[in-house]
Design a protein around this motif. Structure first.
Motif, PDB file in Angstrom:
ATOM      1  N   THR A  22     -25.620 -96.524  71.399  1.00 24.67           N
ATOM      2  CA  THR A  22     -25.333 -96.123  70.015  1.00 24.67           C
ATOM      3  C   THR A  22     -25.011 -94.633  69.944  1.00 24.67           C
ATOM      4  OG1 THR A  22     -26.784 -97.844  69.113  1.00 24.67           O
ATOM      5  CG2 THR A  22     -26.275 -95.967  67.685  1.00 24.67           C
ATOM      6  N   GLY A  23     -25.871 -93.806  70.540  1.00 27.29           N
ATOM      7  CA  GLY A  23     -25.623 -92.368  70.547  1.00 27.29           C
ATOM      8  C   GLY A  23     -24.344 -92.019  71.274  1.00 27.29           C
ATOM      9  N   LEU A  26     -21.159 -93.019  69.133  1.00 27.77           N
ATOM     10  CA  LEU A  26     -20.899 -92.090  68.020  1.00 27.77           C
ATOM     11  C   LEU A  26     -20.346 -90.762  68.528  1.00 27.77           C
ATOM     12  CD1 LEU A  26     -24.071 -92.752  65.839  1.00 27.77           C
ATOM     13  CD2 LEU A  26     -21.707 -93.317  65.248  1.00 27.77           C
ATOM     14  N   SER A  27     -20.936 -90.238  69.590  1.00 24.24           N
ATOM     15  CA  SER A  27     -20.469 -88.943  70.093  1.00 24.24           C
ATOM     16  C   SER A  27     -19.063 -89.039  70.665  1.00 24.24           C
ATOM     17  CB  SER A  27     -21.435 -88.402  71.149  1.00 24.24           C
ATOM     18  OG  SER A  27     -21.495 -89.256  72.267  1.00 24.24           O
ATOM     19  N   THR A 180     -21.993 -86.456  64.627  1.00 23.03           N
ATOM     20  CA  THR A 180     -22.166 -87.321  65.798  1.00 23.03           C
ATOM     21  C   THR A 180     -23.082 -86.655  66.832  1.00 23.03           C
ATOM     22  OG1 THR A 180     -20.177 -86.467  66.919  1.00 23.03           O
ATOM     23  CG2 THR A 180     -19.904 -88.384  65.473  1.00 23.03           C
ATOM     24  N   ALA A 183     -26.525 -87.236  65.568  1.00 22.35           N
ATOM     25  CA  ALA A 183     -26.898 -88.629  65.823  1.00 22.35           C
ATOM     26  C   ALA A 183     -27.243 -88.842  67.294  1.00 22.35           C
ATOM     27  CB  ALA A 183     -25.751 -89.549  65.401  1.00 22.35           C
ATOM     28  N   ALA A 186     -30.670 -87.504  67.882  1.00 24.96           N
ATOM     29  CA  ALA A 186     -31.692 -88.406  67.337  1.00 24.96           C
ATOM     30  C   ALA A 186     -31.892 -89.614  68.244  1.00 24.96           C
ATOM     31  CB  ALA A 186     -31.281 -88.851  65.934  1.00 24.96           C
ATOM     32  N   ALA A 187     -30.782 -90.198  68.727  1.00 19.33           N
ATOM     33  CA  ALA A 187     -30.891 -91.359  69.616  1.00 19.33           C
ATOM     34  C   ALA A 187     -31.599 -90.979  70.914  1.00 19.33           C
ATOM     35  CB  ALA A 187     -29.499 -91.917  69.910  1.00 19.33           C
TER      36      ALA A 187
END
Length: 410
Positions: A22-23, A26-27, A180, A183, A186-187
């Motif tokens: 997920t991380g 997004l990145s 991103t 995010a 955070a991930a």
């Protein structure tokens, strides 16, 4: 090489894999979008193509310090380091909101340099944490998914970035990319990797920095795949300029390359998605051999000035470099101890992508003296030779299939 039987993933691995992907996804969207938009932004502010190209140089110049980044990744707590770098990069990228005129181009260049530095720092630390966190069978599956996501991002993210820039301006793309990175931080913070292993005492700084390269040289199975992968990547760089002559021979405008690139990119996505199953069945050396075979076939098909042949060649080529790259990536992760993962990852990146610029320059020079067919046929022949070398090396290092009979046995 014997076929590996994948072990079932645990609940902790599945959770970590979901967070990691997920991380990463997004990145990737933000990274690819901003890399493209930075040049477009400078061009729109100044009208200068040279300054627009300068932004790309700012992004890639920090890659020269890759070996140092690998050493850092092996000497700091990787999870906390990644969180810190992602958050600092989000702040740096947000500074692009202050660029609103030609006089602020220096802000864009400075931010792109910081952005490129963060990518260099993140890559070996992320690879090392990834290798520490997952078992080999799980790594093979996630590496394939990761490559599929990267190839999808390369197809979709430029459209998102260019569209957002046209609609709302560069500041909107900067905010997207900053978000991103937050995010991704955070991930990463939510990951639960196993405790890091104790690291050996420090040596002289030169020995420390070159430890990744030294490990590769001392590990024949790893060196064999990496050298072949680096050479075929360089050969692919030489062939970049030939594609423009190929399209001209088909009596199509240069923009038709976008169609062929989409076909190749779609095949690369498929190659990433199926790679873990192929790897589990055939092993690292044979995955690289399949990639080399695809490179030889695709290059030979592209040498024929006939549209169906070029289409088929472009599709087949989409499997070539992804499978060779994944063989090299998985070999680096599987055959490297934890305390060297960062430095080996940095050395792998330098080996595979460092020669690209000079190889492309050589290809641009060659295409003005020889026809594109000769370039593609030479590329195909190079892949065949490298496949023979890799196969011979793999046979020499393989254990004998039959043990010698003991006394009294017939």
């Amino acid at each position: 090489m014997p076929t590996e039987h994948p072990e079932p993933t645990t609940a902790a691995e599945r959770r970590n894999a979901r967070l990691y992907l997920t991380g990463l996804g997004l990145s990737m969207v933000g990274d690819t979008a901003l890399s493209l938009v930075a040049g477009i932004w400078v061009k729109s502010l100044t009208g200068s193509s040279a300054l627009a190209g300068l932004t790309q140089m700012c992004i890639y110049l920090p890659s020269l310090f890759g070996p140092l980044a690998g050493l850092i990744a092996d000497r700091v707590p990787r999870q906390r380091f990644l969180i810190c770098v992602n958050l600092c990069t989000a702040v740096a990228v947000a500074c692009l909101l202050f660029a609103d005129g030609a006089q602020d181009v220096w802000v864009i260049c400075a931010v792109m340099a910081a952005y490129g530095t963060s990518l260099v720092l993140i890559d070996p630390a992320e690879t090392a944490l990834f290798a520490h966190m997952f078992r080999p069978s799980t790594r093979g599956r996630i590496n394939g998914l990761r490559l599929g996501m990267q190839e999808t991002g390369r197809l979709v993210s430029p459209l998102i970035g260019a569209g957002l820039f046209t609609w709302l301006g560069g500041g909107a793309v900067a905010l997207l990319d900053a978000a991103t990175f937050v995010a991704a931080a955070a991930a990463t913070a939510l990951l639960k990797p196993p405790p890091e292993q104790a690291r050996p005492p420090r040596a002289r700084w030169r020995t420390e920095i070159l430890a990744g390269a030294a490990h590769i040289r001392a590990t024949p199975a790893l060196a064999r795949i990496l050298v072949v992968a680096a050479l075929i990547m360089a050969v692919s760089g030489v062939g970049v300029a030939a594609q423009y002559s190929m399209v001209a021979a088909l009596h199509r405008p240069p923009g038709y390359l976008g169609v062929l690139a989409s076909l190749l990119g779609g095949a690369s996505v498929l190659a990433g998605l199926v790679s873990s199953r192929v790897l589990a069945r055939v092993g690292l050396d044979n995955l690289a051999l399949l990639g080399l075979a695809a490179f030889a076939c695709g290059s030979a098909l592209r040498s024929v000035a006939w549209m169906p042949s070029v289409w088929l060649g472009s599709f087949v080529l989409g499997f070539a470099l992804p499978w060779v790259f994944l063989a090299a990536l998985n070999a680096g992760q599987q055959l490297t101890p934890d305390h060297l993962q960062g430095r080996v990852a940095a050395a792998v990146t330098l080996l595979l992508f460092g020669p690209q610029a000079p190889a492309q320059a050589l290809g641009a020079l060659l295409i003005s003296h020889v026809g594109y067919r000769s370039v593609y046929l030479a590329s195909a022949l190079s892949a065949v030779v490298l496949a023979a070398v890799l196969a011979q090396g793999a046979r020499r290092s393989s254990p004998p299939e039959h043990t010698v009979a003991t006394d009294g046995e017939t």
